[in-house]
Motif scaffolding. Structure first.
Motif, PDB file in Angstrom:
ATOM      1  N   VAL A 272       0.880  -1.171   0.000  1.00 50.68           N
ATOM      2  CA  VAL A 272       0.000   0.000   0.000  1.00 50.68           C
ATOM      3  C   VAL A 272       0.915   1.218   0.000  1.00 50.68           C
ATOM      4  CG1 VAL A 272      -1.702   1.296   1.326  1.00 50.68           C
ATOM      5  CG2 VAL A 272      -1.816  -1.206   1.249  1.00 50.68           C
ATOM      6  N   ALA A 273       0.683   2.167  -0.906  1.00 46.80           N
ATOM      7  CA  ALA A 273       1.638   3.267  -1.049  1.00 46.80           C
ATOM      8  C   ALA A 273       0.954   4.614  -1.220  1.00 46.80           C
ATOM      9  CB  ALA A 273       2.563   3.008  -2.245  1.00 46.80           C
ATOM     10  N   ALA A 274       1.559   5.618  -0.594  1.00 44.93           N
ATOM     11  CA  ALA A 274       1.266   7.019  -0.870  1.00 44.93           C
ATOM     12  C   ALA A 274       2.491   7.568  -1.585  1.00 44.93           C
ATOM     13  CB  ALA A 274       1.008   7.778   0.430  1.00 44.93           C
ATOM     14  N   MET A 275       2.287   8.313  -2.664  1.00 45.22           N
ATOM     15  CA  MET A 275       3.401   8.737  -3.515  1.00 45.22           C
ATOM     16  C   MET A 275       3.342  10.229  -3.784  1.00 45.22           C
ATOM     17  SD  MET A 275       3.496   5.723  -6.384  1.00 45.22           S
ATOM     18  CE  MET A 275       3.347   3.996  -5.955  1.00 45.22           C
ATOM     19  N   GLY A 276       4.533  10.861  -3.801  1.00 49.04           N
ATOM     20  CA  GLY A 276       4.613  12.277  -4.085  1.00 49.04           C
ATOM     21  C   GLY A 276       5.768  12.620  -4.993  1.00 49.04           C
ATOM     22  N   ASN A 277       5.608  13.678  -5.757  1.00 49.49           N
ATOM     23  CA  ASN A 277       6.630  14.154  -6.689  1.00 49.49           C
ATOM     24  C   ASN A 277       7.981  14.295  -5.996  1.00 49.49           C
ATOM     25  OD1 ASN A 277       7.954  15.320  -8.876  1.00 49.49           O
ATOM     26  ND2 ASN A 277       7.027  17.327  -8.596  1.00 49.49           N
ATOM     27  N   GLY A 278       9.018  13.847  -6.672  1.00 49.34           N
ATOM     28  CA  GLY A 278      10.376  13.947  -6.153  1.00 49.34           C
ATOM     29  C   GLY A 278      10.891  12.678  -5.515  1.00 49.34           C
ATOM     30  N   GLY A 279       9.993  11.709  -5.303  1.00 46.09           N
ATOM     31  CA  GLY A 279      10.397  10.463  -4.651  1.00 46.09           C
ATOM     32  C   GLY A 279       9.886  10.333  -3.234  1.00 46.09           C
TER      33      GLY A 279
END
Length: 324
Positions: A275-282
């Motif tokens: 399960v992942a939350a992802m944001g710009n830049g890594g």
């Protein structure tokens, strides 16, 4: 694990890494802080020496936090359920609500980023041609979102859309009578012991539901541990269990053949459900329920098409090989 991390750093496999913290069963597995050039919402901060108390942009990890707040507000009876029509909750735009092509929009379509409206975020975030930036520059952000041209029926296809999350933020603020930071502090941050954070706002003073949150890595990790524990923290239920289950149910397929729930990604890494939350830049928050494992990553590879490499290398090459 530390040796694997050092080897990966020397090999250039973790370019742009700012910090990583990982825990298993609530016990620390790994903690590392680096240094590097950083930005906050595109504003340069210069070279930063990162540490346990350094706030970092979460970028679109914010979307997943907004989804947690939506579930809390739904449990409190303050926001509409996913199956409810969307436009009636934006009564200031009756002309849009009267458009037959838009009457099919539901809250669930916003939760799954499947509004079927024209929206381009595949451009640099310093460009006004990027739809999220255009939204921030618009006189009325919600009208800007809802009046985008209809390109397909809603619910058919996942298409990345920060505007969808902005709509959810508006529903939370309207339903609770509080700003996102106020509601988040009362219902999520204070109960988790998160005392240091920022939630950046646009020129209109509205906190960005899509990308405005700044946290320290350990507090990002706490949010992952809350999800891992199905919404319970220190014996207290913060998020309804049925919302956690609904939020993490695979609903649509992403552009890279992953799966998407309600503002959370559902992936498979080395045969483990992630399960992942992802944001710009890594920026990443990984939760691996079968391993009782949570990993929080911050990085500075903003707008880099290969920004996914560093957090994935941490998970695949540094952390998972050490888990037995």
């Amino acid at each position: 694990m530390r040796d694997r991390l050092d080897d990966a750093l020397r090999a250039g496999q973790l370019d742009g890494l700012h910090a990583v913290v990982a825990s298993r069963g609530g016990r620390s597995l790994l903690e590392h802080y680096g240094a590097g050039e950083d930005f906050t919402w595109g504003n340069p901060l210069g070279v930063v020496e990162f540490g346990p108390g350094t706030l970092h942009d979460m970028r679109s990890v914010t979307k997943s936090v907004t989804a947690l707040l939506y579930g809390i507000a739904l449990g409190d009876g303050l926001v509409p359920a996913p199956q409810e029509p969307l436009l009636p909750h934006f009564p200031h735009h009756p002309d849009l609500a009267a458009d037959p092509a838009r009457t099919r929009l539901t809250v669930g379509h916003a939760l799954t980023m499947s509004l079927g409206l024209e929206w381009r975020e595949d451009l640099p975030y310093d460009s006004p041609a990027n739809a999220e930036i255009a939204m921030e520059l618009a006189p009325d952000r919600y009208r800007y979102i809802l009046e985008r041209p209809v390109v397909e029926p809603p619910g058919v296809r996942w298409a990345y859309c920060g505007g969808a999350t902005a709509l959810l933020g508006k529903l939370i603020a309207d339903g609770t009578g509080q700003s996102l930071p106020e509601y988040g502090q009362a219902k999520l941050f204070d109960p988790l012991g998160i005392s240091r954070y920022e939630w950046m706002a646009g020129a209109d003073g509205v906190a960005s539901a899509a990308s405005g949150l700044r946290l320290v890595p350990h507090d990002l990790l706490r949010l992952g541990e809350l999800v891992l524990r199905e919404g319970v923290w220190d014996g207290r239920r913060l998020v309804p269990a049925d919302w956690i289950r609904a939020m993490l149910q695979p609903r649509l397929t992403t552009d890279w053949d992953g799966r998407y729930g309600y503002q959370w990604y559902l992936e498979s890494v080395a045969d483990h459900h992630v399960v992942a939350a992802m944001g710009n830049g890594g920026q990443r928050l990984y939760v691996l329920p079968d391993l009782d494992l949570t990993v929080a990553v911050t990085a500075g590879n903003y707008d880099d098409p290969d920004q996914w490499r560093t957090p994935l290398a941490l998970l695949e090459q540094v952390i998972l090989p050490e888990i037995r």
